[in-house]
Design an enzyme around this catalytic site. Structure first.
Site, mmCIF file in Angstrom:
data_model
loop_
_atom_site.group_PDB
_atom_site.id
_atom_site.type_symbol
_atom_site.label_atom_id
_atom_site.label_comp_id
_atom_site.label_asym_id
_atom_site.label_seq_id
_atom_site.Cartn_x
_atom_site.Cartn_y
_atom_site.Cartn_z
ATOM 1 N N HIS A 125 -5.167 -53.678 68.458
ATOM 2 C CA HIS A 125 -4.793 -54.202 67.137
ATOM 3 C C HIS A 125 -4.494 -53.019 66.233
ATOM 4 O O HIS A 125 -5.314 -52.107 66.098
ATOM 5 C CB HIS A 125 -5.912 -55.047 66.538
ATOM 6 C CG HIS A 125 -5.649 -55.396 65.107
ATOM 7 N ND1 HIS A 125 -4.574 -56.177 64.727
ATOM 8 C CD2 HIS A 125 -6.266 -55.037 63.953
ATOM 9 C CE1 HIS A 125 -4.555 -56.294 63.415
ATOM 10 N NE2 HIS A 125 -5.577 -55.603 62.918
ATOM 11 N N GLU A 128 -12.911 -56.659 62.408
ATOM 12 C CA GLU A 128 -11.967 -57.557 63.081
ATOM 13 C C GLU A 128 -12.249 -57.646 64.593
ATOM 14 O O GLU A 128 -11.347 -57.936 65.382
ATOM 15 C CB GLU A 128 -10.530 -57.119 62.823
ATOM 16 C CG GLU A 128 -10.103 -57.307 61.376
ATOM 17 C CD GLU A 128 -8.612 -57.161 61.202
ATOM 18 O OE1 GLU A 128 -7.946 -58.131 60.842
ATOM 19 O OE2 GLU A 128 -8.101 -56.053 61.442
ATOM 20 N N HIS A 173 -1.793 -51.580 62.650
ATOM 21 C CA HIS A 173 -1.061 -51.955 61.438
ATOM 22 C C HIS A 173 0.236 -51.144 61.355
ATOM 23 O O HIS A 173 0.472 -50.453 60.369
ATOM 24 C CB HIS A 173 -1.918 -51.679 60.201
ATOM 25 C CG HIS A 173 -3.220 -52.412 60.164
ATOM 26 N ND1 HIS A 173 -4.251 -52.074 59.320
ATOM 27 C CD2 HIS A 173 -3.662 -53.488 60.877
ATOM 28 C CE1 HIS A 173 -5.279 -52.902 59.506
ATOM 29 N NE2 HIS A 173 -4.946 -53.760 60.450
ATOM 30 N N HIS A 180 0.379 -57.686 57.952
ATOM 31 C CA HIS A 180 -0.878 -57.129 58.461
ATOM 32 C C HIS A 180 -0.663 -56.160 59.620
ATOM 33 O O HIS A 180 -0.994 -54.984 59.528
ATOM 34 C CB HIS A 180 -1.767 -58.312 58.878
ATOM 35 C CG HIS A 180 -3.107 -57.938 59.428
ATOM 36 N ND1 HIS A 180 -4.039 -58.887 59.779
ATOM 37 C CD2 HIS A 180 -3.685 -56.743 59.719
ATOM 38 C CE1 HIS A 180 -5.135 -58.283 60.223
ATOM 39 N NE2 HIS A 180 -4.939 -56.990 60.205
#
Ligand SMILES: [Zn+2]
Length: 242
Positions: A101, A82, A103, A164
């Site tokens: 980023h 990603e 989760h 997500h």
């Protein structure tokens, strides 16, 4: 803009910050095997990014240097798939120096019950302008999806990613990391309040726009400095998975 000389001189600290940021998101439960934090190399369109491992295993000595087109410029190994989240946000936002980023479970839960993030305690005030939601499920594994996510983020601090996780984008990686921790803490409180209110969102005493605006300095440099000191020290003392 940072000069090339001072930029190089600052790199060891920046690399250490990126490694610590990755450790923090894993040690504080925002990520487990997945998730990643990066930092722009000041004054460039390149950034430090960990290799394709758990953020809990990141180290300053193994970071890759990528550019905003997703090209690996230096380092050994494969970047996280990603990488486009980071590459395209840095491309779209010259003001952003750090991207995280992760989760985190409470944020993911909010997206799946259709509840936007609301400011329900002081530290959520950093997000007083609202946190947009990227609705499309699945991973951000292409340049095009990276651009779509960057567009949804707009000029904001954070974007929720349905089913997500989250992405935060701030002037530096320390601030992006603290913001990610604060957003998950805030989402967790919102969920607990919703549960205590029998799931009735109308019963939450969410801050008005004016009230939220009065505590919007929760991601100021002074707050970030204090929070980073805590998270960094605590992360270094916690075990992997802990
Ligand atoms: Zn992800």
């Amino acid at each position: 803009m940072t000069s090339a000389k001072s930029g190089r001189g600052a790199e060891p600290t920046l690399k250490r910050d990126v490694a610590l940021a990755n450790l923090i998101i894993e040690r504080f439960g925002l990520s487990n095997a997945f998730g990643h934090a990066s930092a722009r190399i000041p004054g460039t369109d390149t950034f430090f990014m960990p290799t394709r491992r758990s953020p809990g295993l990141a180290s300053a000595s193994t970071l890759l240097v990528l550019d905003t087109e997703g090209k690996i410029l230096s380092g050994r190994g494969t970047p996280n798939s990603e990488l486009w989240i980071h590459a395209r946000i840095y491309a779209a936002r010259p003001d952003v120096g750090g991207v995280v980023h992760a989760h985190p479970p409470a944020c993911v839960c909010l997206t799946q019950i259709g509840q936007p993030h609301r400011v329900v305690h002081n530290q959520g005030g950093a997000f007083y302008a609202g946190v947009p939601e990227y609705e499309r499920v699945g991973l951000i594994r292409t340049r095009e999806l990276g651009d779509l996510l960057a567009r949804k983020l707009g000029s904001g601090l954070a974007v929720m990613m349905r089913g997500h996780g989250i992405t935060t984008a701030l002037p530096d990686v320390r601030a992006a990391t603290v913001a990610a921790c604060m957003l998950e803490e805030s989402a967790g409180m919102q969920l607990r309040m919703l549960a205590a209110a029998g799931g009735d969102a109308a019963r939450l005493r969410a801050y008005t726009r004016e009230e939220a605006g009065s505590v919007s300095d929760q991601i100021s440099p002074r707050v970030v400095e204090r929070a980073w000191e805590y998270y960094a020290l605590a992360a270094e003392q916690r075990p992997l998975g802990g």
